[in-house]
Every structure is written in structure tokens, then in C-alpha cells.
Design a protein around this motif. Sequence first.
Motif, PDB file in Angstrom:
ATOM      1  N   SER A   4       0.743  -0.928   0.168  1.00  0.00           N
ATOM      2  CA  SER A   4      -0.136  -0.097  -0.136  1.00  0.00           C
ATOM      3  C   SER A   4       0.709   1.528  -0.143  1.00  0.00           C
ATOM      4  CB  SER A   4      -0.635   0.264   1.197  1.00  0.00           C
ATOM      5  OG  SER A   4      -0.310  -0.220   2.851  1.00  0.00           O
ATOM      6  N   PRO A   5      -0.007   2.180  -0.867  1.00  0.00           N
ATOM      7  CA  PRO A   5       1.228   3.471  -0.597  1.00  0.00           C
ATOM      8  C   PRO A   5       2.331   3.882   0.548  1.00  0.00           C
ATOM      9  CG  PRO A   5      -1.010   3.744  -1.551  1.00  0.00           C
ATOM     10  CD  PRO A   5      -1.530   2.358  -1.251  1.00  0.00           C
ATOM     11  N   ASP A   6       1.045   3.700   1.877  1.00  0.00           N
ATOM     12  CA  ASP A   6       1.207   3.835   3.253  1.00  0.00           C
ATOM     13  C   ASP A   6       2.441   2.928   3.909  1.00  0.00           C
ATOM     14  OD1 ASP A   6      -0.150   2.132   4.004  1.00  0.00           O
ATOM     15  OD2 ASP A   6      -0.846   3.998   5.194  1.00  0.00           O
ATOM     16  N   LEU A  66       0.087  -2.342   4.780  1.00  0.00           N
ATOM     17  CA  LEU A  66      -0.248  -3.470   4.099  1.00  0.00           C
ATOM     18  C   LEU A  66       0.014  -3.510   2.847  1.00  0.00           C
ATOM     19  CD1 LEU A  66      -4.428  -1.830   4.435  1.00  0.00           C
ATOM     20  CD2 LEU A  66      -3.001  -2.943   5.721  1.00  0.00           C
ATOM     21  N   LEU A  67       0.480  -5.568   2.435  1.00  0.00           N
ATOM     22  CA  LEU A  67       0.921  -6.127   1.518  1.00  0.00           C
ATOM     23  C   LEU A  67      -0.241  -6.768   0.737  1.00  0.00           C
ATOM     24  CD1 LEU A  67       2.848  -7.388   0.005  1.00  0.00           C
ATOM     25  CD2 LEU A  67       3.680  -8.621   1.641  1.00  0.00           C
ATOM     26  N   ALA A  68      -1.038  -6.159  -0.037  1.00  0.00           N
ATOM     27  CA  ALA A  68      -2.038  -7.526  -0.594  1.00  0.00           C
ATOM     28  C   ALA A  68      -1.318  -8.549  -1.541  1.00  0.00           C
ATOM     29  CB  ALA A  68      -3.174  -6.545  -1.639  1.00  0.00           C
ATOM     30  N   ALA A 127      -2.362 -11.979  -3.848  1.00  0.00           N
ATOM     31  CA  ALA A 127      -3.707 -11.904  -4.606  1.00  0.00           C
ATOM     32  C   ALA A 127      -3.838 -13.385  -5.182  1.00  0.00           C
ATOM     33  CB  ALA A 127      -3.408 -11.825  -6.765  1.00  0.00           C
ATOM     34  N   GLY A 128      -4.854 -14.495  -4.332  1.00  0.00           N
ATOM     35  CA  GLY A 128      -5.006 -15.733  -4.117  1.00  0.00           C
ATOM     36  C   GLY A 128      -5.692 -16.169  -5.845  1.00  0.00           C
ATOM     37  N   TYR A 129      -5.210 -16.237  -5.990  1.00  0.00           N
ATOM     38  CA  TYR A 129      -5.616 -16.670  -7.741  1.00  0.00           C
ATOM     39  C   TYR A 129      -6.642 -18.362  -7.692  1.00  0.00           C
ATOM     40  CZ  TYR A 129      -5.543 -18.304 -12.722  1.00  0.00           C
ATOM     41  OH  TYR A 129      -6.134 -18.783 -14.352  1.00  0.00           O
ATOM     42  N   SER A 130      -6.045 -19.388  -7.350  1.00  0.00           N
ATOM     43  CA  SER A 130      -7.073 -20.654  -7.306  1.00  0.00           C
ATOM     44  C   SER A 130      -7.928 -20.532  -6.510  1.00  0.00           C
ATOM     45  CB  SER A 130      -5.953 -21.892  -7.087  1.00  0.00           C
ATOM     46  OG  SER A 130      -5.444 -21.685  -5.659  1.00  0.00           O
ATOM     47  N   HIS A 131      -7.711 -19.643  -5.186  1.00  0.00           N
ATOM     48  CA  HIS A 131      -8.953 -19.620  -4.485  1.00  0.00           C
ATOM     49  C   HIS A 131      -9.561 -18.364  -3.739  1.00  0.00           C
ATOM     50  CE1 HIS A 131      -7.226 -22.916  -1.239  1.00  0.00           C
ATOM     51  NE2 HIS A 131      -7.079 -23.610  -2.830  1.00  0.00           N
ATOM     52  N   ARG A 132      -9.503 -16.942  -5.004  1.00  0.00           N
ATOM     53  CA  ARG A 132     -10.319 -16.670  -5.391  1.00  0.00           C
ATOM     54  C   ARG A 132     -10.748 -15.294  -4.665  1.00  0.00           C
ATOM     55  NH1 ARG A 132     -12.886 -18.551 -10.326  1.00  0.00           N
ATOM     56  NH2 ARG A 132     -15.195 -17.066 -10.377  1.00  0.00           N
ATOM     57  N   ARG A 133      -9.717 -15.206  -4.092  1.00  0.00           N
ATOM     58  CA  ARG A 133      -9.900 -14.080  -2.717  1.00  0.00           C
ATOM     59  C   ARG A 133      -8.642 -13.053  -2.669  1.00  0.00           C
ATOM     60  NH1 ARG A 133      -9.870 -18.412   1.404  1.00  0.00           N
ATOM     61  NH2 ARG A 133     -10.988 -18.893   0.151  1.00  0.00           N
ATOM     62  N   CYS A 134      -8.801 -12.297  -1.610  1.00  0.00           N
ATOM     63  CA  CYS A 134      -6.725 -11.812  -1.748  1.00  0.00           C
ATOM     64  C   CYS A 134      -7.060 -11.829  -0.175  1.00  0.00           C
ATOM     65  CB  CYS A 134      -7.044  -9.776  -2.074  1.00  0.00           C
ATOM     66  SG  CYS A 134      -7.768  -9.666  -3.534  1.00  0.00           S
ATOM     67  N   LEU A 135      -5.407 -11.509  -0.291  1.00  0.00           N
ATOM     68  CA  LEU A 135      -4.920 -11.814   1.655  1.00  0.00           C
ATOM     69  C   LEU A 135      -4.624 -11.046   1.812  1.00  0.00           C
ATOM     70  CD1 LEU A 135      -4.607 -13.282   3.698  1.00  0.00           C
ATOM     71  CD2 LEU A 135      -2.344 -14.352   2.639  1.00  0.00           C
ATOM     72  N   ILE A 136      -4.690  -9.752   2.359  1.00  0.00           N
ATOM     73  CA  ILE A 136      -3.800  -9.098   3.056  1.00  0.00           C
ATOM     74  C   ILE A 136      -4.088  -8.705   4.585  1.00  0.00           C
ATOM     75  CG2 ILE A 136      -4.605  -5.931   3.993  1.00  0.00           C
ATOM     76  CD1 ILE A 136      -5.710  -7.452   1.121  1.00  0.00           C
ATOM     77  N   LEU A 137      -2.227  -8.142   4.533  1.00  0.00           N
ATOM     78  CA  LEU A 137      -1.227  -8.456   5.483  1.00  0.00           C
ATOM     79  C   LEU A 137      -0.942  -7.160   5.599  1.00  0.00           C
ATOM     80  CD1 LEU A 137       1.347 -11.295   4.040  1.00  0.00           C
ATOM     81  CD2 LEU A 137      -0.940 -11.472   5.410  1.00  0.00           C
ATOM     82  N   LYS A 138      -1.200  -6.850   7.131  1.00  0.00           N
ATOM     83  CA  LYS A 138      -0.422  -5.422   8.269  1.00  0.00           C
ATOM     84  C   LYS A 138       1.130  -6.129   8.295  1.00  0.00           C
ATOM     85  CE  LYS A 138      -0.554  -3.089  12.444  1.00  0.00           C
ATOM     86  NZ  LYS A 138      -1.779  -2.963  13.804  1.00  0.00           N
ATOM     87  N   LEU A 139       1.325  -4.907   8.292  1.00  0.00           N
ATOM     88  CA  LEU A 139       2.888  -4.860   8.203  1.00  0.00           C
ATOM     89  C   LEU A 139       3.679  -3.835   9.145  1.00  0.00           C
ATOM     90  CD1 LEU A 139       3.877  -5.207   4.492  1.00  0.00           C
ATOM     91  CD2 LEU A 139       3.378  -6.668   5.902  1.00  0.00           C
ATOM     92  N   ASP A 140       4.597  -3.888   9.387  1.00  0.00           N
ATOM     93  CA  ASP A 140       5.689  -2.896  10.516  1.00  0.00           C
ATOM     94  C   ASP A 140       7.163  -3.127  10.266  1.00  0.00           C
ATOM     95  OD1 ASP A 140       3.740  -2.644  12.578  1.00  0.00           O
ATOM     96  OD2 ASP A 140       4.124  -4.407  13.073  1.00  0.00           O
ATOM     97  N   ILE A 141       7.830  -2.390   9.236  1.00  0.00           N
ATOM     98  CA  ILE A 141       8.425  -2.419   8.668  1.00  0.00           C
ATOM     99  C   ILE A 141       9.804  -1.725   9.222  1.00  0.00           C
ATOM    100  CG2 ILE A 141       9.224  -1.944   6.466  1.00  0.00           C
ATOM    101  CD1 ILE A 141       6.787  -2.463   5.301  1.00  0.00           C
ATOM    102  N   GLU A 142      11.082  -1.784   9.051  1.00  0.00           N
ATOM    103  CA  GLU A 142      12.156  -0.787  10.349  1.00  0.00           C
ATOM    104  C   GLU A 142      12.790  -0.994   8.783  1.00  0.00           C
ATOM    105  OE1 GLU A 142      13.910  -1.947  13.348  1.00  0.00           O
ATOM    106  OE2 GLU A 142      12.285  -3.560  13.701  1.00  0.00           O
ATOM    107  N   PRO A 143      13.044   0.642   7.688  1.00  0.00           N
ATOM    108  CA  PRO A 143      13.840   0.711   6.898  1.00  0.00           C
ATOM    109  C   PRO A 143      14.531   0.460   6.196  1.00  0.00           C
ATOM    110  CG  PRO A 143      12.630   2.950   7.125  1.00  0.00           C
ATOM    111  CD  PRO A 143      12.170   1.496   7.541  1.00  0.00           C
TER     112      PRO A 143
END
Length: 319
Positions: free
Chosen positions: A17-19, A22-24, A26-42
Motif C-alpha cells: 500500500s502507499p503508506d 499493508l501488503l495485498a 492475489a489468491g488466484y486459485s481460491h478466488r480471494r485477496c489476502l491483506i497483511l498488516k506490516l511493521d517495517i524498519e527500513p
Amino acid sequence: MSEALGAIGRTEDLRFSPDNRLLAVAGYSHRRCLILKLDIEPGVPRIAISGFMELKSESMGEVHGLDFIDNRTFVVANRDGLIAVFALPQGEPAGQCREIAPLRLIKGSRFCKLRSPGSVAVKREPHGRFSLLVCNNYKHRVTRHVVHRRLRYRALWNQVMLEQGLNIPDGIALSHDGRWVAVSSHGTNDVKIYDMSAPLGRGTQSAGALENANYPHGLRFTQDGGHILVADAGSPMVHVYASNGDWRGRRAPFRSVAVLDEETFLRGRANVEEGGPKGLDIDRSNSIVAVTCQEQTLAFYGLSSIVGRRAAEPECSVP
């Protein structure tokens, strides 16, 4: 968290995501999206996944591509259907599965219909508009669909943006300065690069090409425009290409980095076009590279390790 990653099945593209929170995926075979919440130390760099949300919809089919319009709005390309624009549900990703409805379905127009949409890139335009640049996989072209936020993302304009030289366009990326667009051309085993400083259309020839990529899929420009990373679905590799910012001409990778071990790669080797990494993205701090494929749902690397400043080792913390 590990169960959610393991249950998503075959994956395709993924996108920060722009901020950078989040990381999205694509779940192709199971027809869904998984949205992950992230904590990043660059500065380290280090990344941790602290939550997730599974999203389903009647308007999600074979989810192949996705991109964010803003931190709460994202676009999904269904290879067996249409482009769908969604708003994220309210609340923090806390392990729930949610059913959502689209804000808008994008079909194209009479003379520019969407067919087998795959990867998609969002380009910000003036006055609240956005261009959705869509790889129409089996029509061998890239279409552009201009939408407006205030009109709930209704398409104002549809056009065939690129077609010349493409054979199964399977990934798309924009340079950060807006000068170049790179398109993976699966059937010609290379990446075509087009100069966006001039008008684009069906007959536009590519200005450059990235060679020796077998079956290129996800790809991204680094923030300074000096490198392009390409996920090769036909090998365990991510290929790295370099320039001084001018991507005209043909070039080979100056470095290729294995992001899958041999056993994992061979397990996914159903044919010569499969087994390797599919989705690839660089986070917004320009320090983390994320890759995905069916046999290795998610791995993170420091960008410096991929472009060659130090050894490539996975850098991920998953609770």
C-alpha cells in the motif's frame, strides 16, 4: 498467520500500500485477496507481519493482478472476468474473513473491451483521476481505463494503449518519474519497455527490451529508476537490469539471484513456464523486496541484497 499464508493456494501478483502498512496478495486459485498488516524498519531492513484479513467477493474470480489507488482503495484484475474496484473494510486486519462488494466494475467499452485482465498498474492523473493500465493476457495488449474518484471510479475513457510486440503481457510496472512503462511479454521471453513521454497507441514500438528472462512475470523499477527487478516464472531467479535511467535499447541482466531453493522450484515445475517466482514488489521505503509463488507463498529480501550490495538472504519475521 502461517495457516492463512498456507491456505491461499496459487498466488500471482502482490502489492504494498502507499503508506507501506499493508501488503495485498492475489489468491488466484481460491478466488480471494489476502491483506497483511506490516511493521517495517527500513534502515535495518526488517519486516514483521502483525495481522491479516482475507477478503472474498462475488466479483473476485481468478485474482491475477492488483494495485492500490490509495491506502483504503484497491483494484483487482480477475483473469476470468473484469476489473473490480474495492474499498477495504473498516477496522484493523485481525485474522477475520470478510465478504465485500465492489465500488465499481470496469468492463471497458464497445471498441476497447476487457479480455482476460491480468496484471494492473494504477497511474495518478490530474484532477482526481486515475489511469488503470491493464494487461489483457490473451488479447496480447495493454488497455488504459481512466476513472474518477468523485464518480465512484466510473470509467470516463477506455483505449488500447499498447499492443505492438506483446505476446501474453503478464506483468506491468511504471517508473517513479512516469517516463517509462515496462511490460512482461511471456510469449516472447522478454520485457518490453515503452517511452511514455510520447503518445502511446496500438502501433507504438517498444523503446527497449530486457532479455534472457525466460518467462517474466512481476517486475518493478527501483525508486531512482536505475534498476528493474524481474521475477522469472521459468526459473528460481529474480533478474536485475541496470541503466543510467535511459531504458532505450536491448540489455541482458547484470545479475540474477535465486529466491527459491532447487527443491521448492522443482516442486512447482508443472511445465517449463512454471515453478519460479510470480509476484514481485518493492516496498515504498525502497528497502524491501517481496516475492510470491504457489510453492513459496511469501518471502522478503533486502533490496541491497538483490541488486548486489551484499548476499541475498530472506529477511522476514512472521509470528
